[in-house]
Design an enzyme around this catalytic site. Sequence first.
Site, PDB file in Angstrom:
ATOM      1  N   GLU A  15      54.667 -65.000  49.177  1.00  0.00           N
ATOM      2  CA  GLU A  15      55.077 -66.150  48.366  1.00  0.00           C
ATOM      3  C   GLU A  15      56.575 -65.997  48.108  1.00  0.00           C
ATOM      4  O   GLU A  15      57.009 -65.604  47.028  1.00  0.00           O
ATOM      5  CB  GLU A  15      54.252 -66.193  47.084  1.00  0.00           C
ATOM      6  CG  GLU A  15      52.759 -66.378  47.388  1.00  0.00           C
ATOM      7  CD  GLU A  15      51.857 -66.218  46.183  1.00  0.00           C
ATOM      8  OE1 GLU A  15      52.370 -66.151  45.047  1.00  0.00           O
ATOM      9  OE2 GLU A  15      50.631 -66.151  46.378  1.00  0.00           O
ATOM     10  N   ARG A  47      78.685 -98.576  21.800  1.00  0.00           N
ATOM     11  CA  ARG A  47      78.734 -99.635  22.808  1.00  0.00           C
ATOM     12  C   ARG A  47      77.894 -99.314  24.034  1.00  0.00           C
ATOM     13  O   ARG A  47      77.314-100.201  24.663  1.00  0.00           O
ATOM     14  CB  ARG A  47      80.199 -99.846  23.218  1.00  0.00           C
ATOM     15  CG  ARG A  47      80.422-101.067  24.057  1.00  0.00           C
ATOM     16  CD  ARG A  47      81.860-101.284  24.523  1.00  0.00           C
ATOM     17  NE  ARG A  47      82.848-100.342  24.072  1.00  0.00           N
ATOM     18  CZ  ARG A  47      83.941-100.036  24.755  1.00  0.00           C
ATOM     19  NH1 ARG A  47      84.137-100.577  25.961  1.00  0.00           N
ATOM     20  NH2 ARG A  47      84.834 -99.204  24.290  1.00  0.00           N
ATOM     21  N   PHE A  53      49.966 -76.602  47.061  1.00  0.00           N
ATOM     22  CA  PHE A  53      50.040 -76.016  45.726  1.00  0.00           C
ATOM     23  C   PHE A  53      51.475 -75.820  45.253  1.00  0.00           C
ATOM     24  O   PHE A  53      51.705 -75.511  44.078  1.00  0.00           O
ATOM     25  CB  PHE A  53      49.328 -74.659  45.721  1.00  0.00           C
ATOM     26  CG  PHE A  53      49.784 -73.772  46.849  1.00  0.00           C
ATOM     27  CD1 PHE A  53      51.017 -73.153  46.827  1.00  0.00           C
ATOM     28  CD2 PHE A  53      48.974 -73.598  47.972  1.00  0.00           C
ATOM     29  CE1 PHE A  53      51.448 -72.361  47.883  1.00  0.00           C
ATOM     30  CE2 PHE A  53      49.395 -72.805  49.022  1.00  0.00           C
ATOM     31  CZ  PHE A  53      50.634 -72.183  48.983  1.00  0.00           C
ATOM     32  N   HIS A  72      44.466 -61.723  38.070  1.00  0.00           N
ATOM     33  CA  HIS A  72      45.462 -62.797  37.947  1.00  0.00           C
ATOM     34  C   HIS A  72      45.631 -63.273  36.505  1.00  0.00           C
ATOM     35  O   HIS A  72      46.608 -63.964  36.198  1.00  0.00           O
ATOM     36  CB  HIS A  72      45.079 -63.973  38.848  1.00  0.00           C
ATOM     37  CG  HIS A  72      45.361 -63.728  40.303  1.00  0.00           C
ATOM     38  ND1 HIS A  72      44.967 -62.599  40.964  1.00  0.00           N
ATOM     39  CD2 HIS A  72      46.010 -64.487  41.241  1.00  0.00           C
ATOM     40  CE1 HIS A  72      45.347 -62.648  42.232  1.00  0.00           C
ATOM     41  NE2 HIS A  72      45.989 -63.789  42.423  1.00  0.00           N
ATOM     42  N   TYR A  97      39.715 -67.728  55.112  1.00  0.00           N
ATOM     43  CA  TYR A  97      40.598 -67.358  53.998  1.00  0.00           C
ATOM     44  C   TYR A  97      40.021 -67.852  52.674  1.00  0.00           C
ATOM     45  O   TYR A  97      39.603 -69.000  52.530  1.00  0.00           O
ATOM     46  CB  TYR A  97      42.007 -67.940  54.175  1.00  0.00           C
ATOM     47  CG  TYR A  97      42.874 -67.682  52.967  1.00  0.00           C
ATOM     48  CD1 TYR A  97      43.299 -66.392  52.664  1.00  0.00           C
ATOM     49  CD2 TYR A  97      43.234 -68.708  52.094  1.00  0.00           C
ATOM     50  CE1 TYR A  97      44.073 -66.130  51.539  1.00  0.00           C
ATOM     51  CE2 TYR A  97      44.002 -68.455  50.971  1.00  0.00           C
ATOM     52  CZ  TYR A  97      44.422 -67.169  50.692  1.00  0.00           C
ATOM     53  OH  TYR A  97      45.172 -66.910  49.573  1.00  0.00           O
ATOM     54  N   TYR A 140      82.201 -95.480  22.446  1.00  0.00           N
ATOM     55  CA  TYR A 140      81.195 -95.423  23.520  1.00  0.00           C
ATOM     56  C   TYR A 140      79.794 -95.120  22.992  1.00  0.00           C
ATOM     57  O   TYR A 140      78.804 -95.642  23.500  1.00  0.00           O
ATOM     58  CB  TYR A 140      81.576 -94.355  24.546  1.00  0.00           C
ATOM     59  CG  TYR A 140      82.733 -94.701  25.452  1.00  0.00           C
ATOM     60  CD1 TYR A 140      83.517 -95.831  25.240  1.00  0.00           C
ATOM     61  CD2 TYR A 140      83.061 -93.870  26.515  1.00  0.00           C
ATOM     62  CE1 TYR A 140      84.580 -96.133  26.066  1.00  0.00           C
ATOM     63  CE2 TYR A 140      84.124 -94.157  27.361  1.00  0.00           C
ATOM     64  CZ  TYR A 140      84.887 -95.292  27.127  1.00  0.00           C
ATOM     65  OH  TYR A 140      85.934 -95.582  27.959  1.00  0.00           O
ATOM     66  N   ASN A 159      44.121 -72.229  41.603  1.00  0.00           N
ATOM     67  CA  ASN A 159      45.184 -72.541  42.560  1.00  0.00           C
ATOM     68  C   ASN A 159      45.626 -73.987  42.443  1.00  0.00           C
ATOM     69  O   ASN A 159      45.283 -74.829  43.260  1.00  0.00           O
ATOM     70  CB  ASN A 159      44.678 -72.258  43.984  1.00  0.00           C
ATOM     71  CG  ASN A 159      45.814 -71.894  44.926  1.00  0.00           C
ATOM     72  OD1 ASN A 159      46.960 -72.225  44.674  1.00  0.00           O
ATOM     73  ND2 ASN A 159      45.474 -71.220  46.004  1.00  0.00           N
TER      74      ASN A 159
END
Length: 521
Positions: free
Chosen positions: A425, A293, A339, A91, A61, A290, A204
Amino acid sequence: MTTTAAPGTTVMIGIAPVTPEEVVAVAREGAAVALTEESVAAMARARTVVEELAAAPTPAYGISTGFGALATRHIPTEMRARLQRSLVRSHAAGSGPEVEREVVRGLMLLRLSTLATGHTGIRPETAKLIAGLLSAGITPVVHEHGSLGCSGDLAPLSHCALALMGEGQVRDATGSLMPAAEALAAAGLEPVELGAKEGLALINGTDGMLGMLVLALADLDMLLRTADVAAAMSVEGQLATDRVFAPELQALRPHPGQAASAANLVALLRDSGVVASHRGPDCNRVQDAYSLRCSPQVHGAARDTVAHAALVASRELASAIDNPVVLPEEGRVESNGNFHGAPVAYVLDFLAIAAADVASISERRTDRFLDKARSHGLPPFLASDPGVDSGHMIAQYTQAAIVSEMKRLAVPASVDSIPSSAMQEDHVSMGWSAARKLRRSVDGLSRVLAIEVLTAARALDFRAPLQPSPATGAVVTLLRSSGIEGPGPDRHLSPEIETAVSLVQSGAVVRAVESVIGDLS
C-alpha cells in the site's frame, strides 16, 4: 450540530444507495435500521459465490489467502475462521481519543449499505447484526488515529467489526462504556463467528471519511445560509450599501452560488430602516470594504465548492467499495482499487479551504464594528463606556484565534502519503485525516459566525431608533429572548458567546429569519 429523529423512525437499507438525509437520520438523529428482502436476497446470492470459491483448490484473495503483503500465502480450510478473526483483531489497532458517536454510526450505516448491494460476499445474518447494533444504539469505541484512507478506513471499521464478534468496548444507548459481549447480550443480540471473506468485507471501505463528508455537507448547507444572515446584519449595522447585491450586477458573473448568496442578502435587507436612512442622494457610500461588498462572491464560491463536494458524495454513496468484490452474475471475485479514498479526500480538503475563507471574511466584518475609525459612529469596541468597558474587544480575539487555526486546518491532508504494508500500500489518501480536520473547521466556522451575529446585533441596538429589517430584527429578538442582553456595562461574555454558538449550530438563527421572509437559497 444536533437534531432528533422522530420516534419510531426506521431507515430501510436496500441495494440502492442511501440518501444523505438517511445518513444524517441514522448517524445524528438515532434512527433505527432494517434490511429489505431484496438486499437479503442479493447478499445470499453473493455468498454462494464466495462459498464455492472457498471450497475450490485454487487460491482466491481474501477468501483463502492472507491479506495485503501477505496475500501470497494460501490458508488451509481449517484455519480460515481464525484468519478472519485475526484480521479483525490485528486491524483494530486505533489509538487516541474516542471518535464521536455520530461518526461511528455513520460509518456503520455506510458499510451496511455497501454490504447490502450483494457485491461483498457477506452473510445476511452478519449484515443483520450491524442493523441490530444501530437500532439498539450500541456504538463501538473507535479511536481518532489509525486510518490512512487506503485500503479505506481499515482501523475504524475493524473496531466496529470487533464488536460484531462480541469483542472490544462499546457504548450502549445511554452512553455507558462496557464490553461488547455484555451490550449485545443486554440487547438480545448474538455475536457472529466470521466466515470466509467476511472480515475483509467488514473493514475495506471509505465509510468513515464518507460519513464525515455527508455530515459536514449538512452542516455547511446551514452555516452558509447563516453566513449570509451574519453578513446582512453587518452590512446593515455598518451603514453599508445594498446596491451592490442587485441581481443585474450578479448576472454579469454567473456563478450560481454567488447569485444565491446575493439574493439572500437582498431579501434579508429588504425594508430595513437602517439601510433606508442613508440611501438618499446625499449618501457618499459608493464603495464599501471588500468584506462587506464581496460577501456574495466569497460565500458563493464556498457554496459552489459544497455543491461539487455533494456531487462527489452522491457518487460515493452509490458505490460498492470492497476488495475483492463479488460479481455474482458472473460467478467470480475480483481484486480492484476502488477502496482508494482520493475522490473523497480531495473534496474534504476543498471544504476546509472554503470554510476557512468564509470564517476569515466574517472575522473581518466583525472587526470593522469595533474600530471607531471605520464603524461610522459606533462607540469603540461597542463598549457602553469605552475605557471603563471593553465591549466586544476580546470576542474578536476569540474569532481571530479560531480563524488562525482554521487556516492551519485548511492545509490539505490529501497531498500527503506514507507507504504501509511493506510497500504493498505505497500510496494512500489520508482521507480520514482530511475528514477529521474538516470537522474541527466546521465547528470553528459556527463559532466565528456566532460572534459576528452577536456583535452585529449589539451594533444594531446602538443604531436605534433606526429599525433593522424584519429579517435581521428577528435574529436580534432571538438573541435577546435567549438571555443575551443588549448594550450595557461589561459582563461575563463567554456564556453569551456559547448561547449564540448554540443558536447557530442548532439552525435557530436561520429558522428565525425564514419564519419572516421564507426559505433562504
